[in-house]
Write an enzyme that holds these catalytic residues in place. Structure first.
Site, PDB file in Angstrom:
ATOM      1  N   SER A  22       0.834  -1.206   0.000  1.00 34.32           N
ATOM      2  CA  SER A  22       0.000   0.000   0.000  1.00 34.32           C
ATOM      3  C   SER A  22       0.865   1.251   0.000  1.00 34.32           C
ATOM      4  O   SER A  22       0.352   2.361   0.075  1.00 34.32           O
ATOM      5  CB  SER A  22      -0.914  -0.005   1.227  1.00 34.32           C
ATOM      6  OG  SER A  22      -0.153  -0.180   2.416  1.00 34.32           O
ATOM      7  N   ASN A 109      -1.536  -2.931  13.275  1.00 35.60           N
ATOM      8  CA  ASN A 109      -2.985  -2.693  13.333  1.00 35.60           C
ATOM      9  C   ASN A 109      -3.334  -1.451  14.146  1.00 35.60           C
ATOM     10  O   ASN A 109      -4.180  -0.649  13.738  1.00 35.60           O
ATOM     11  CB  ASN A 109      -3.702  -3.920  13.899  1.00 35.60           C
ATOM     12  CG  ASN A 109      -3.490  -5.137  13.017  1.00 35.60           C
ATOM     13  OD1 ASN A 109      -2.994  -5.006  11.904  1.00 35.60           O
ATOM     14  ND2 ASN A 109      -3.858  -6.307  13.508  1.00 35.60           N
ATOM     15  N   THR A 154     -40.641  26.399  -6.951  1.00 36.97           N
ATOM     16  CA  THR A 154     -40.903  25.029  -6.491  1.00 36.97           C
ATOM     17  C   THR A 154     -41.206  24.268  -7.780  1.00 36.97           C
ATOM     18  O   THR A 154     -41.797  24.836  -8.709  1.00 36.97           O
ATOM     19  CB  THR A 154     -42.101  24.934  -5.525  1.00 36.97           C
ATOM     20  OG1 THR A 154     -43.272  25.367  -6.200  1.00 36.97           O
ATOM     21  CG2 THR A 154     -41.903  25.780  -4.276  1.00 36.97           C
ATOM     22  N   HIS A 155     -40.766  23.038  -7.846  1.00 41.24           N
ATOM     23  CA  HIS A 155     -40.901  22.242  -9.088  1.00 41.24           C
ATOM     24  C   HIS A 155     -40.242  22.948 -10.278  1.00 41.24           C
ATOM     25  O   HIS A 155     -40.662  22.751 -11.419  1.00 41.24           O
ATOM     26  CB  HIS A 155     -42.372  21.956  -9.431  1.00 41.24           C
ATOM     27  CG  HIS A 155     -43.191  21.486  -8.269  1.00 41.24           C
ATOM     28  ND1 HIS A 155     -43.352  20.161  -7.962  1.00 41.24           N
ATOM     29  CD2 HIS A 155     -43.861  22.183  -7.315  1.00 41.24           C
ATOM     30  CE1 HIS A 155     -44.115  20.061  -6.877  1.00 41.24           C
ATOM     31  NE2 HIS A 155     -44.423  21.272  -6.456  1.00 41.24           N
ATOM     32  N   SER A 276     -15.410  27.087 -25.971  1.00 40.75           N
ATOM     33  CA  SER A 276     -15.569  25.827 -26.695  1.00 40.75           C
ATOM     34  C   SER A 276     -14.514  25.775 -27.786  1.00 40.75           C
ATOM     35  O   SER A 276     -14.087  26.803 -28.310  1.00 40.75           O
ATOM     36  CB  SER A 276     -16.966  25.794 -27.307  1.00 40.75           C
ATOM     37  OG  SER A 276     -16.973  24.980 -28.458  1.00 40.75           O
ATOM     38  N   LYS A 282     -19.550  30.242 -27.310  1.00 39.97           N
ATOM     39  CA  LYS A 282     -19.764  29.573 -26.019  1.00 39.97           C
ATOM     40  C   LYS A 282     -18.939  30.137 -24.877  1.00 39.97           C
ATOM     41  O   LYS A 282     -17.804  30.525 -25.040  1.00 39.97           O
ATOM     42  CB  LYS A 282     -19.432  28.073 -26.142  1.00 39.97           C
ATOM     43  CG  LYS A 282     -20.392  27.274 -26.986  1.00 39.97           C
ATOM     44  CD  LYS A 282     -21.810  27.252 -26.447  1.00 39.97           C
ATOM     45  CE  LYS A 282     -21.940  26.381 -25.217  1.00 39.97           C
ATOM     46  NZ  LYS A 282     -21.729  24.959 -25.537  1.00 39.97           N
ATOM     47  N   ASN A 284     -18.663  28.462 -21.106  1.00 38.48           N
ATOM     48  CA  ASN A 284     -19.191  27.313 -20.369  1.00 38.48           C
ATOM     49  C   ASN A 284     -18.871  27.357 -18.871  1.00 38.48           C
ATOM     50  O   ASN A 284     -17.785  27.762 -18.485  1.00 38.48           O
ATOM     51  CB  ASN A 284     -18.629  26.012 -20.955  1.00 38.48           C
ATOM     52  CG  ASN A 284     -19.102  25.780 -22.371  1.00 38.48           C
ATOM     53  OD1 ASN A 284     -20.207  26.190 -22.733  1.00 38.48           O
ATOM     54  ND2 ASN A 284     -18.274  25.150 -23.177  1.00 38.48           N
ATOM     55  N   GLU A 289     -19.781  22.598 -13.317  1.00 40.78           N
ATOM     56  CA  GLU A 289     -20.075  21.245 -13.807  1.00 40.78           C
ATOM     57  C   GLU A 289     -19.126  20.210 -13.209  1.00 40.78           C
ATOM     58  O   GLU A 289     -19.534  19.105 -12.861  1.00 40.78           O
ATOM     59  CB  GLU A 289     -19.988  21.211 -15.335  1.00 40.78           C
ATOM     60  CG  GLU A 289     -21.121  21.975 -15.993  1.00 40.78           C
ATOM     61  CD  GLU A 289     -20.902  22.108 -17.490  1.00 40.78           C
ATOM     62  OE1 GLU A 289     -21.514  21.337 -18.242  1.00 40.78           O
ATOM     63  OE2 GLU A 289     -20.113  22.974 -17.913  1.00 40.78           O
ATOM     64  N   TYR A 316      -8.882  -6.743  12.976  1.00 38.36           N
ATOM     65  CA  TYR A 316      -8.329  -6.265  11.707  1.00 38.36           C
ATOM     66  C   TYR A 316      -8.420  -7.317  10.605  1.00 38.36           C
ATOM     67  O   TYR A 316      -8.211  -8.510  10.830  1.00 38.36           O
ATOM     68  CB  TYR A 316      -6.854  -5.858  11.883  1.00 38.36           C
ATOM     69  CG  TYR A 316      -6.227  -5.394  10.582  1.00 38.36           C
ATOM     70  CD1 TYR A 316      -6.400  -4.087  10.149  1.00 38.36           C
ATOM     71  CD2 TYR A 316      -5.520  -6.272   9.755  1.00 38.36           C
ATOM     72  CE1 TYR A 316      -5.865  -3.662   8.939  1.00 38.36           C
ATOM     73  CE2 TYR A 316      -4.987  -5.855   8.555  1.00 38.36           C
ATOM     74  CZ  TYR A 316      -5.166  -4.543   8.147  1.00 38.36           C
ATOM     75  OH  TYR A 316      -4.649  -4.128   6.952  1.00 38.36           O
ATOM     76  N   GLN A 321      -7.197  -2.216   4.394  1.00 36.77           N
ATOM     77  CA  GLN A 321      -6.186  -1.397   3.710  1.00 36.77           C
ATOM     78  C   GLN A 321      -6.825  -0.599   2.572  1.00 36.77           C
ATOM     79  O   GLN A 321      -6.310   0.425   2.145  1.00 36.77           O
ATOM     80  CB  GLN A 321      -5.078  -2.312   3.177  1.00 36.77           C
ATOM     81  CG  GLN A 321      -3.974  -1.603   2.445  1.00 36.77           C
ATOM     82  CD  GLN A 321      -2.772  -2.506   2.230  1.00 36.77           C
ATOM     83  OE1 GLN A 321      -2.033  -2.788   3.150  1.00 36.77           O
ATOM     84  NE2 GLN A 321      -2.592  -2.973   1.012  1.00 36.77           N
ATOM     85  N   LYS A 324      -7.940   3.523   2.450  1.00 33.07           N
ATOM     86  CA  LYS A 324      -7.149   4.746   2.293  1.00 33.07           C
ATOM     87  C   LYS A 324      -7.357   5.490   0.990  1.00 33.07           C
ATOM     88  O   LYS A 324      -7.554   6.699   0.977  1.00 33.07           O
ATOM     89  CB  LYS A 324      -5.678   4.442   2.519  1.00 33.07           C
ATOM     90  CG  LYS A 324      -5.343   4.439   3.985  1.00 33.07           C
ATOM     91  CD  LYS A 324      -4.001   3.824   4.259  1.00 33.07           C
ATOM     92  CE  LYS A 324      -4.094   2.860   5.400  1.00 33.07           C
ATOM     93  NZ  LYS A 324      -4.986   1.706   5.194  1.00 33.07           N
TER      94      LYS A 324
END
Ligand code: ARG
Length: 460
Positions: A22, A109, A154-155, A276, A282, A284, A289, A316, A321, A324
Site C-alpha cells: 500500500s 494494526n 418550487t418544481h 468551446s 460559447k 461554459n 459542472e 483487523y 487497507q 485509504k
C-alpha cells in the site's frame, strides 16, 4: 528479506508483493507515522520497557528520516509493503539495534489506526476553514443583494418572489450544518487507538494515556478490539463530505441554469469559465459542472467503505487497507472543490434586471393577490379560487395580474380596489415577508448576522 522471513520458507511472489503493498498510497501518512512512533518510543522509555539511550537514538533517527522524506531524499519500496514497515526498516538500517526495539508492544494494526486518525484530525480543520471562507463569500454577496428580487421556485416553476440575498443565505445555512457535522465527527474520533496492539493489547506495562496525550488525543479508546477494527470515523467523515458535496452540487446546478441564455440571471467571470473548441459563442460553466460531477467520486468513496466493512469479522482484516485510497480521494476532491467554487461565486456578476423581469412574469405575486382579499375579510380558499380564475383570464389574454384593470378585478370580486396594485408589487411581496427566516430585508439581515457570528466564533 521480509521482517517475517523466520516463519517462511519461500520468498513472497512478486505478484503478491505488488498486490499486497500500500506504500503507493499510504506514503502520505509518513508524518503521522513518525509522530506515532516517537510517542510510542518515549512511552516505552518512560515505562522502562526500553532504555533511555535507545529512545534517544530512535527519536533522533525518526526525526532525521522525517527531514529526509520532506527533502525528497527517501525512496520507499514495495518490498516493505507500507509506510509503517518502510519507516521501521529505514530506521533499523540507519541506527541498528535500537531500531529493532521500536515495534515492542505495538502492531501495525494499532499503528495504521492511529496514523489514519491523526491524518483525518489534521484535514478536517482544513476543510472547515475552506467552508468558512465560502460562508464569508456568501455573506458578502448577500449584503450586496438584499433588494435584488428574483423568483423563488418550487418544481422549477416560478413560485414566490425572494431575493438573491435570501437565496445565498439558504446555502449558507446548509454549509453551516456541514461545519457542525464535521466538528461533531472530529470530536467523536478524538480517541487514540495506540496500545491496542494487534487486537488484545500487550503484557508490557504500556501507558496508553501517555501516548494519547502526547499525540493530542482527548483519551485512549476504551476497547482494544474495537480500536483496531473501527473505521466508523472514516465513514462518518465520508458521509459528511458526501452531504457537503451534495450541497455544492445543487448550488452548481443552479449556477449552471442561471448562466444559460434561458435564465441569464448571472454571468460567470471570464477567469472562471471556459470556451468551446468549435463554437465561438460559447462560455461554459465548467467549474460548476466539475464540482457537480466530482460529487460522484465522493459518494463512491462512502459506498466503498460501507461495503468494505459490512462483512468483516473482528478485528483487523486486510480488506481494511482499501480504506485509504477512497478516504484520501474524497478529502482531496473536497479540498480542491471548495476554494475554486468560492472564488467562482465571489466573482460572478448578478444580472439584477433579468432576475427582476423573471420575477415580474409567471404570476409570482398570485399568493399576495389572494392574501390581499383575505385581509379584506375573505376566507383564504375562496380568495385562492378567485385569483386562480384571474390567472386563467390573464393567460388567455397574454396579460399579467399587474396589467389587469381595476374593472377586470372588480368583475370577479367587489372586494378589490386600487390598493391591490400596491399589495402585489414585487417589492412589497418580498418586504411584507418579515417573518423570522423570510426574504424581507430585515429578516435576511438577521440571517446574515447569524452566519457572521457562526464564522467569527470559529476564527478566534
Ligand atoms: N497497510 C496496512 C493497512 O493499511 C497496515 C496494517 C497491516 N496489518 C496487518 N495485520 N497486515 O491496513
Amino acid at each position: 528479506m521480509k521482517l517475517w522471513a523466520g516463519r517462511f520458507q519461500k520468498e513472497t511472489d512478486t505478484l503478491v508483493n505488488d498486490f499486497n503493498s500500500s506504500i503507493q498510497f499510504d506514503a502520505r501518512l509518513y508524518k503521522q507515522d513518525i509522530a506515532g512512533s516517537i510517542a510510542h518510543a518515549q512511552m516505552l522509555g518512560k515505562q522502562g520497557i526500553i532504555e533511555g539511550h535507545e529512545v534517544e537514538e530512535i527519536v533522533a533517527g525518526l526525526k532525521a528520516i522525517l527531514e529526509d522524506i520532506e527533502a525528497d531524499k527517501v525512496e520507499f519500496s514495495v518490498d516493505n509493503e507500507d509506510i509503517h514497515m518502510n519507516i521501521e526498516t529505514l530506521l533499523t538500517q540507519r541506527i541498528g539495534d535500537a531500531g529493532k526495539r521500536l515495534h515492542t508492544a505495538r502492531s501495525r494494526n494499532d499503528q495504521v489506526a492511529v496514523d489514519t486518525r491523526l491524518y483525518v484530525k489534521q484535514e478536517i480543520p482544513v476543510i472547515i476553514g475552506q467552508i468558512l471562507e465560502l460562508e464569508n463569500v456568501l455573506v458578502e454577496r448577500a449584503k450586496e443583494h438584499l433588494d435584488t428580487v428574483m423568483p423563488g421556485y418550487t418544481h422549477l416553476q416560478r413560485a414566490q418572489p425572494t431575493t438573491f440575498a435570501h437565496y445565498m443565505m439558504a446555502y449558507a445555512n446548509m454549509f453551516k450544518r456541514d461545519v457542525t457535522r464535521l466538528e461533531d465527527c472530529l470530536e467523536r474520533l478524538d480517541e487514540c487507538p495506540l496500545g491496542a496492539g494487534a487486537l488484545a493489547t500487550t503484557t508490557y506495562p504500556v501507558d496508553r494515556f501517555q501516548t494519547a496525550k502526547a499525540l493530542g488525543f482527548a483519551k485512549p479508546t476504551d476497547n482494544s478490539m474495537d480500536s483496531v477494527s473501527d473505521r466508523d470515523y472514516a465513514i462518518e467523515l465520508l458521509s459528511d463530505l458526501s452531504l457537503l458535496m451534495m450541497h455544492l452540487s445543487r448550488f452548481s446546478e443552479e449556477i449552471i441554469l442561471w448562466c444559460s441564455w434561458e435564465f441569464k440571471f448571472v454571468d460567470l467571470d471570464d477567469a472562471y469559465s471556459t470556451g468551446s473548441s468549435i463554437m465561438p459563442q460559447k462560455k461554459n460553466p465548467d467549474v460548476a459542472e466539475l464540482v457537480r460531477g466530482k460529487t460522484g467520486r465522493v459518494y463512491g468513496s462512502l459506498i466503498t467503505l460501507l461495503t468494505m466493512m459490512k462483512g468483516l469479522p473482528l478485528a483487523y482484516n486486510k480488506d481494511m487497507q482499501e480504506d485509504k485510497e477512497a478516504l484520501f480521494d474524497a478529502i482531496d476532491t473536497v479540498e480542491e472543490c471548495l476554494p475554486v467554487f468560492a472564488a467562482m461565486v465571489n466573482t460572478l456578476s448578478v444580472r439584477r434586471h433579468n432576475m427582476e423581469r423573471a420575477a415580474a412574469g409567471g404570476f409570482i405575486n398570485a399568493t399576495d393577490c389572494a392574501d390581499y382579499l383575505v385581509k379584506k375579510g375573505m376566507p383564504f380558499r375562496e380568495a385562492y379560487m378567485i385569483v386562480g380564475r384571474l390567472v386563467n383570464l390573464c393567460i388567455k389574454n397574454h396579460e399579467t395580474l399587474d396589467t389587469l384593470t381595476l374593472r377586470d378585478f372588480r368583475a370577479i370580486s367587489e372586494l378589490f380596489d386600487e390598493g391591490v396594485y400596491e399589495a402585489m408589487s414585487l417589492k412589497n411581496c418580498v418586504n411584507g415577508r418579515k417573518v423570522y427566516g423570510g426574504p424581507a430585508r430585515e429578516s435576511v439581515q438577521k440571517q446574515i448576522s447569524l452566519i457572521e457570528e457562526f464564522v467569527a466564533a470559529r476564527k478566534k
